[in-house]
Write a protein that holds these residues in place. Structure first.
Motif, PDB file in Angstrom:
ATOM      1  N   VAL A   1      13.224  40.463  32.676  1.00 49.76           N
ATOM      2  CA  VAL A   1      12.252  39.461  32.246  1.00 49.76           C
ATOM      3  C   VAL A   1      12.750  38.096  32.701  1.00 49.76           C
ATOM      4  CG1 VAL A   1      11.138  38.331  30.288  1.00 49.76           C
ATOM      5  CG2 VAL A   1      11.522  40.798  30.239  1.00 49.76           C
ATOM      6  N   LYS A   2      11.903  37.395  33.439  1.00 46.24           N
ATOM      7  CA  LYS A   2      12.241  36.055  33.904  1.00 46.24           C
ATOM      8  C   LYS A   2      11.199  35.075  33.393  1.00 46.24           C
ATOM      9  CE  LYS A   2      15.770  37.147  36.657  1.00 46.24           C
ATOM     10  NZ  LYS A   2      17.135  36.589  36.494  1.00 46.24           N
ATOM     11  N   PHE A   3      11.569  33.804  33.316  1.00 44.41           N
ATOM     12  CA  PHE A   3      10.640  32.757  32.915  1.00 44.41           C
ATOM     13  C   PHE A   3      10.373  31.863  34.125  1.00 44.41           C
ATOM     14  CE2 PHE A   3      12.925  34.010  29.068  1.00 44.41           C
ATOM     15  CZ  PHE A   3      11.856  34.397  28.274  1.00 44.41           C
ATOM     16  N   ALA A   4       9.105  31.791  34.512  1.00 48.52           N
ATOM     17  CA  ALA A   4       8.751  31.069  35.735  1.00 48.52           C
ATOM     18  C   ALA A   4       9.167  29.606  35.691  1.00 48.52           C
ATOM     19  CB  ALA A   4       7.252  31.181  35.996  1.00 48.52           C
ATOM     20  N   CYS A   5       9.154  29.004  34.505  1.00 42.37           N
ATOM     21  CA  CYS A   5       9.409  27.563  34.415  1.00 42.37           C
ATOM     22  C   CYS A   5      10.876  27.197  34.641  1.00 42.37           C
ATOM     23  CB  CYS A   5       8.922  27.016  33.079  1.00 42.37           C
ATOM     24  SG  CYS A   5       9.824  27.628  31.654  1.00 42.37           S
ATOM     25  N   VAL A   6      11.801  28.093  34.315  1.00 40.52           N
ATOM     26  CA  VAL A   6      13.222  27.757  34.469  1.00 40.52           C
ATOM     27  C   VAL A   6      13.934  28.661  35.471  1.00 40.52           C
ATOM     28  CG1 VAL A   6      13.532  26.645  32.231  1.00 40.52           C
ATOM     29  CG2 VAL A   6      13.790  29.123  32.403  1.00 40.52           C
ATOM     30  N   ASP A   7      13.495  29.910  35.607  1.00 43.40           N
ATOM     31  CA  ASP A   7      14.105  30.825  36.575  1.00 43.40           C
ATOM     32  C   ASP A   7      13.392  30.752  37.918  1.00 43.40           C
ATOM     33  OD1 ASP A   7      15.929  31.920  34.669  1.00 43.40           O
ATOM     34  OD2 ASP A   7      14.306  33.167  33.873  1.00 43.40           O
ATOM     35  N   GLY A   8      12.192  30.228  37.928  1.00 42.87           N
ATOM     36  CA  GLY A   8      11.359  30.149  39.121  1.00 42.87           C
ATOM     37  C   GLY A   8      11.002  28.700  39.415  1.00 42.87           C
ATOM     38  N   PRO A   9       9.811  28.476  39.966  1.00 49.91           N
ATOM     39  CA  PRO A   9       8.695  29.427  40.030  1.00 49.91           C
ATOM     40  C   PRO A   9       8.757  30.447  41.156  1.00 49.91           C
ATOM     41  CG  PRO A   9       8.039  27.319  40.953  1.00 49.91           C
ATOM     42  CD  PRO A   9       9.422  27.118  40.412  1.00 49.91           C
ATOM     43  N   GLU A  10       9.764  30.356  42.049  1.00 49.52           N
ATOM     44  CA  GLU A  10       9.814  31.282  43.172  1.00 49.52           C
ATOM     45  C   GLU A  10      10.689  32.495  42.860  1.00 49.52           C
ATOM     46  OE1 GLU A  10       8.893  28.181  46.811  1.00 49.52           O
ATOM     47  OE2 GLU A  10      10.844  29.168  46.755  1.00 49.52           O
ATOM     48  N   PHE A  11      10.180  33.665  43.256  1.00 46.78           N
ATOM     49  CA  PHE A  11      10.887  34.922  43.032  1.00 46.78           C
ATOM     50  C   PHE A  11      10.711  35.840  44.236  1.00 46.78           C
ATOM     51  CE2 PHE A  11       9.543  33.470  38.789  1.00 46.78           C
ATOM     52  CZ  PHE A  11      10.757  33.470  38.115  1.00 46.78           C
ATOM     53  N   ASP A  12      11.528  36.893  44.269  1.00 50.70           N
ATOM     54  CA  ASP A  12      11.386  37.945  45.268  1.00 50.70           C
ATOM     55  C   ASP A  12      10.054  38.656  45.026  1.00 50.70           C
ATOM     56  OD1 ASP A  12      11.446  40.323  46.747  1.00 50.70           O
ATOM     57  OD2 ASP A  12      13.589  40.619  46.446  1.00 50.70           O
ATOM     58  N   GLY A  13       9.116  38.486  45.928  1.00 52.20           N
ATOM     59  CA  GLY A  13       7.788  39.031  45.737  1.00 52.20           C
ATOM     60  C   GLY A  13       7.734  40.541  45.679  1.00 52.20           C
ATOM     61  N   HIS A  14       8.692  41.205  46.306  1.00 53.31           N
ATOM     62  CA  HIS A  14       8.688  42.664  46.324  1.00 53.31           C
ATOM     63  C   HIS A  14       9.151  43.260  44.990  1.00 53.31           C
ATOM     64  CE1 HIS A  14       9.008  42.528  51.010  1.00 53.31           C
ATOM     65  NE2 HIS A  14       7.789  42.267  50.561  1.00 53.31           N
ATOM     66  N   LEU A  15       9.633  42.392  44.082  1.00 53.13           N
ATOM     67  CA  LEU A  15      10.082  42.873  42.773  1.00 53.13           C
ATOM     68  C   LEU A  15       9.123  42.490  41.641  1.00 53.13           C
ATOM     69  CD1 LEU A  15      13.920  42.045  42.952  1.00 53.13           C
ATOM     70  CD2 LEU A  15      12.791  44.239  43.412  1.00 53.13           C
ATOM     71  N   ILE A  16       8.114  41.676  41.923  1.00 52.71           N
ATOM     72  CA  ILE A  16       7.202  41.185  40.892  1.00 52.71           C
ATOM     73  C   ILE A  16       6.226  42.272  40.452  1.00 52.71           C
ATOM     74  CG2 ILE A  16       5.268  39.614  40.439  1.00 52.71           C
ATOM     75  CD1 ILE A  16       7.782  38.102  40.337  1.00 52.71           C
ATOM     76  N   ASP A  17       6.027  42.386  39.138  1.00 55.07           N
ATOM     77  CA  ASP A  17       4.978  43.249  38.595  1.00 55.07           C
ATOM     78  C   ASP A  17       3.695  42.417  38.536  1.00 55.07           C
ATOM     79  OD1 ASP A  17       3.197  44.746  37.057  1.00 55.07           O
ATOM     80  OD2 ASP A  17       4.757  45.564  35.760  1.00 55.07           O
ATOM     81  N   PHE A  18       2.947  42.416  39.622  1.00 59.37           N
ATOM     82  CA  PHE A  18       1.756  41.575  39.710  1.00 59.37           C
ATOM     83  C   PHE A  18       0.657  42.020  38.753  1.00 59.37           C
ATOM     84  CE2 PHE A  18       3.563  40.307  43.836  1.00 59.37           C
ATOM     85  CZ  PHE A  18       3.385  38.938  43.759  1.00 59.37           C
ATOM     86  N   ASP A  19       0.528  43.324  38.540  1.00 60.88           N
ATOM     87  CA  ASP A  19      -0.536  43.810  37.659  1.00 60.88           C
ATOM     88  C   ASP A  19      -0.355  43.271  36.240  1.00 60.88           C
ATOM     89  OD1 ASP A  19      -1.738  45.192  39.714  1.00 60.88           O
ATOM     90  OD2 ASP A  19      -0.669  47.057  39.302  1.00 60.88           O
ATOM     91  N   GLN A  20       0.885  43.306  35.755  1.00 63.91           N
ATOM     92  CA  GLN A  20       1.152  42.760  34.423  1.00 63.91           C
ATOM     93  C   GLN A  20       0.939  41.252  34.403  1.00 63.91           C
ATOM     94  OE1 GLN A  20       5.178  41.861  32.595  1.00 63.91           O
ATOM     95  NE2 GLN A  20       4.763  43.835  31.620  1.00 63.91           N
ATOM     96  N   ALA A  21       1.383  40.578  35.457  1.00 63.55           N
ATOM     97  CA  ALA A  21       1.241  39.115  35.518  1.00 63.55           C
ATOM     98  C   ALA A  21      -0.227  38.713  35.521  1.00 63.55           C
ATOM     99  CB  ALA A  21       1.948  38.580  36.762  1.00 63.55           C
ATOM    100  N   MET A  22      -1.053  39.457  36.221  1.00 62.22           N
ATOM    101  CA  MET A  22      -2.478  39.123  36.271  1.00 62.22           C
ATOM    102  C   MET A  22      -3.155  39.389  34.931  1.00 62.22           C
ATOM    103  SD  MET A  22      -3.768  40.125  40.125  1.00 62.22           S
ATOM    104  CE  MET A  22      -2.997  41.736  40.222  1.00 62.22           C
ATOM    105  N   LYS A  23      -2.741  40.430  34.236  1.00 65.28           N
ATOM    106  CA  LYS A  23      -3.296  40.703  32.902  1.00 65.28           C
ATOM    107  C   LYS A  23      -2.938  39.579  31.942  1.00 65.28           C
ATOM    108  CE  LYS A  23      -3.368  45.763  33.112  1.00 65.28           C
ATOM    109  NZ  LYS A  23      -2.742  47.016  32.588  1.00 65.28           N
TER     110      LYS A  23
END
Length: 294
Positions: free
Chosen positions: A239-261
């Motif tokens: 679990v990462k927090f976009a505001c402090v760990d990101g906003p950029e991340f390895d795109g191949h590791l992102i759970d986009f379906d959960q993020a979009m929900k």
């Protein structure tokens, strides 16, 4: 209060403002963002830093009016002021922070979708200013909503795409990427920024092509300091927090379906508040709280 020095419409529904914010301009780097409040009663909204001028003390933001706050921001003109402008927040792009000797060896391609063009610009500009060539693919549904063509053409090799073929290559940005690769272009890194669905499919394409990919996540944010937890995203099994760990991340590791929900959780509330803002509060007959429509 933070004064707006310039206010400009870039396309059918995208706007740019240049804000006088010397302390933010002094410290910000490509990839970071700010959080602003239009007025004292406004909500905190995150916006990516599109450009900055340290000498002039200015920060440029680009936004699309969607909710109440961005519609309020739209009404402000040059000479007006906004209440709060906090930043820089988040981590700078790895292109800026990694060892430069390694960065300059990389062949980088950017894929920008819609308003995602704005956060791509400072990264491509930084590379250009440091003598590193890059390719930039900008995609939009049609010509009338493409933005920043002139600025982008000065900092990289620009490829424009429209879904309807009204300008440039007919097709989405990922199709343009596949075309470039088929023509012999080789890339060590892809940076994809835009709507989540666009970044999801960009990552599916780059994974197939074997190109490491970075995305910039734009989930719901509240405080921008990691305390509220609203902007959490799953990166692999972490679990990462976009505001402090990101906003950029390895795109191949992102759970986009959960993020979009998660990003869709407050759409109904956002729509209700926007309707109230534009038309005023309304009550329907028979609700038990009033005697009919008011």
């Amino acid at each position: 209060m933070f004064k707006i020095l310039e206010a400009e419409q870039l396309s059918a529904n995208v706007y740019k403002q240049v804000i006088l914010a010397p302390r933010v301009a002094k410290s910000c780097e490509p990839g970071q963002f700010i959080i602003l409040r239009v007025d004292e009663n406004g909500e905190r909204i995150p916006l990516t830093i599109c450009d900055y001028d340290r000498e002039a003390g200015t920060v440029t933001i680009v936004f699309q009016p969607i909710g109440v706050s961005t519609n309020k921001l739209l009404k402000l003109k040059a000479g007006d002021s906004i209440a709060d402008f906090v930043g820089p927040l988040g981590r700078p792009s790895e292109l800026v922070t990694d060892d430069f000797e390694e960065v300059k060896k990389k062949r980088v391609v950017f894929i920008a979708g819609g308003v995602g063009t704005a956060p791509v610009y400072p990264q491509a500009k930084w590379l250009h200013d440091h003598g590193v060539e890059c390719d930039i693919i900008i995609g939009a549904r049609s010509k009338d909503i493409l933005i920043m063509e002139d600025e982008m053409s000065k900092v990289g090799n620009l490829y424009l795409c429209t879904d309807d073929g009204s300008y440039g290559f007919k097709g989405v940005g990922t199709a343009m990427l596949e075309k470039l690769v088929s023509e012999g272009h080789q890339y060590d890194l892809c940076v994809a920024i835009g709507p989540m669905i666009m970044m999801k499919f960009a990552c599916l394409t780059t994974k197939k092509l074997g190109i490491p990919t970075v995305v910039s996540m734009n989930p719901i944010m509240v405080d921008g300091t990691g305390m509220c937890g609203a902007c959490r995203v799953m990166v692999g099994d972490e679990v990462k927090f976009a505001c402090v760990d990101g906003p950029e991340f390895d795109g191949h590791l992102i759970d986009f379906d959960q993020a979009m929900k998660r990003s869709a959780m407050y759409k109904a509330e956002e729509g209700r508040r926007l309707l109230e803002y534009k038309e005023g509060k309304t009550h329907h007959g028979g609700c038990g709280n009033c005697g009919g429509d008011k």
